[in-house]
Scaffold this active site. Structure first.
Site, PDB file in Angstrom:
ATOM      1  N   SER A 170       0.844  -1.200   0.000  1.00  0.00           N
ATOM      2  CA  SER A 170       0.000   0.000   0.000  1.00  0.00           C
ATOM      3  C   SER A 170       0.876   1.246   0.000  1.00  0.00           C
ATOM      4  O   SER A 170       2.114   1.163   0.073  1.00  0.00           O
ATOM      5  CB  SER A 170      -0.914   0.013   1.236  1.00  0.00           C
ATOM      6  OG  SER A 170      -0.175   0.358   2.398  1.00  0.00           O
ATOM      7  N   LYS A 205       4.887   0.199   9.780  1.00  0.00           N
ATOM      8  CA  LYS A 205       4.713   1.592  10.216  1.00  0.00           C
ATOM      9  C   LYS A 205       6.000   2.072  10.882  1.00  0.00           C
ATOM     10  O   LYS A 205       6.916   1.306  11.132  1.00  0.00           O
ATOM     11  CB  LYS A 205       3.561   1.725  11.225  1.00  0.00           C
ATOM     12  CG  LYS A 205       2.215   1.195  10.754  1.00  0.00           C
ATOM     13  CD  LYS A 205       1.611   2.001   9.634  1.00  0.00           C
ATOM     14  CE  LYS A 205       0.314   1.370   9.137  1.00  0.00           C
ATOM     15  NZ  LYS A 205      -0.166   2.015   7.896  1.00  0.00           N
ATOM     16  N   SER A 244      -3.230   6.191   6.149  1.00  0.00           N
ATOM     17  CA  SER A 244      -2.627   5.191   7.018  1.00  0.00           C
ATOM     18  C   SER A 244      -3.542   4.861   8.179  1.00  0.00           C
ATOM     19  O   SER A 244      -4.024   5.758   8.885  1.00  0.00           O
ATOM     20  CB  SER A 244      -1.280   5.701   7.556  1.00  0.00           C
ATOM     21  OG  SER A 244      -0.742   4.789   8.487  1.00  0.00           O
ATOM     22  N   SER A 289       0.801   3.564   2.381  1.00  0.00           N
ATOM     23  CA  SER A 289       0.758   4.153   3.717  1.00  0.00           C
ATOM     24  C   SER A 289       2.117   4.641   4.207  1.00  0.00           C
ATOM     25  O   SER A 289       2.177   5.437   5.140  1.00  0.00           O
ATOM     26  CB  SER A 289       0.198   3.149   4.728  1.00  0.00           C
ATOM     27  OG  SER A 289       1.112   2.098   4.963  1.00  0.00           O
TER      28      SER A 289
END
Length: 272
Positions: free
Chosen positions: A52, A115, A224, A54
């Site tokens: 993705s 993350k 996100s 994010s």
């Protein structure tokens, strides 16, 4: 049995024995290679691909990473299938602020997420108009050059979202996103995107990170699902350290999405 037949039989038996020995050696070689590969995956590095946007601008769809397993010790999710072989973590070490980690989301304890760590146990984390506030102090943030990428890789737009599609000087369709440099305590600096002013994610109530957890954010702040919101609210909540798989270490392969095997050679080998 004649001596001639005995010699033929002996040669046949010897040939069968050599074939069996060769097959046995090959099977042992495959088993050894599989054990070495499994050991490396558990104790050293595990591959991971970016699914993705994010973590734009640092990580892009089509990036393939090595995730280092040893920096934070070994826990349940260091092993294939997340087998609960023991309690806690062996050699448990907290991530540093700014580390990019891969973890099993608390939403289902099965899906891998990636993350950046912003808050450690005891930290008080909030967002104010798009700026991170850590322990009561705004994290320094300065405007930098816009981040661009080919329009075919994203440029999501829709109700309430700006249209970031434009063209570069050569007339090629691109996405252009506002980018900012953030500097965490200790000097760790990285680029983030803030696409939408006054988005619901831009201002959040303070959260105190409890023991055994970390607060994580995606670098692409308006795209996100992270610790700003609980699992029930669509985020991932605070991440238990027991869910951490490892630290994103290096990009080992990168391709343009939807373009076959068109390599992004400038990204291969980049440390994270």
């Amino acid at each position: 049995m004649s001596p001639q037949l005995s010699e033929i039989r002996a040669r046949h038996v010897a040939r069968n024995d050599r074939q069996k020995a060769a097959v046995g050696s090959f099977v042992r070689l495959l088993a050894t290679a599989a054990l070495i590969a499994l050991g490396l995956r558990i104790f050293a590095y595990e591959p991971f691909n970016i699914p993705s946007e994010s973590m734009l601008p640092r990580l892009m769809i089509g990036d393939y990473l090595f995730v280092a397993k040893w920096p934070y010790g070994y826990g349940r999710y260091s092993f294939p299938l997340g087998l609960p072989l023991f309690e806690g973590r062996i050699g448990d070490t907290l991530p540093a602020r700014g580390d990019i980690i891969v973890f099993k989301t608390p939403r289902d304890n099965r899906t891998d997420y990636i993350k950046r760590v912003i808050g450690l146990p005891g930290d008080r984390v909030a967002m104010a108009d798009g700026q991170v506030v850590l322990n009561g102090r705004p994290v320094p943030r300065r405007r930098m050059a816009d981040f661009t990428l080919p329009a075919g890789e994203g440029c999501d737009s829709g109700p309430g979202r700006p249209d970031f599609r434009t063209r570069d000087a050569a007339g090629r369709a691109i996405c252009r996103y506002p980018a900012f440099a953030e500097t965490l305590p200790g000097g760790r600096r990285f680029a983030v995107l803030d696409q939408i002013a006054n988005d619901v994610r831009d201002t959040t109530a303070p959260i105190v990170v409890p023991a055994g957890h970390v607060f994580v954010l995606g670098d692409n702040r308006d795209d996100s699902a992270d610790s700003r919101f609980s699992v029930a609210e669509g985020g991932v909540g605070l991440v238990p350290t027991g869910n951490i798989i490892g630290r994103a270490d290096r990009i080992f392969f990168s391709v343009e999405p939807g373009a076959g095997l068109q390599l992004r050679g400038d990204r291969i080998g980049q440390a994270l």
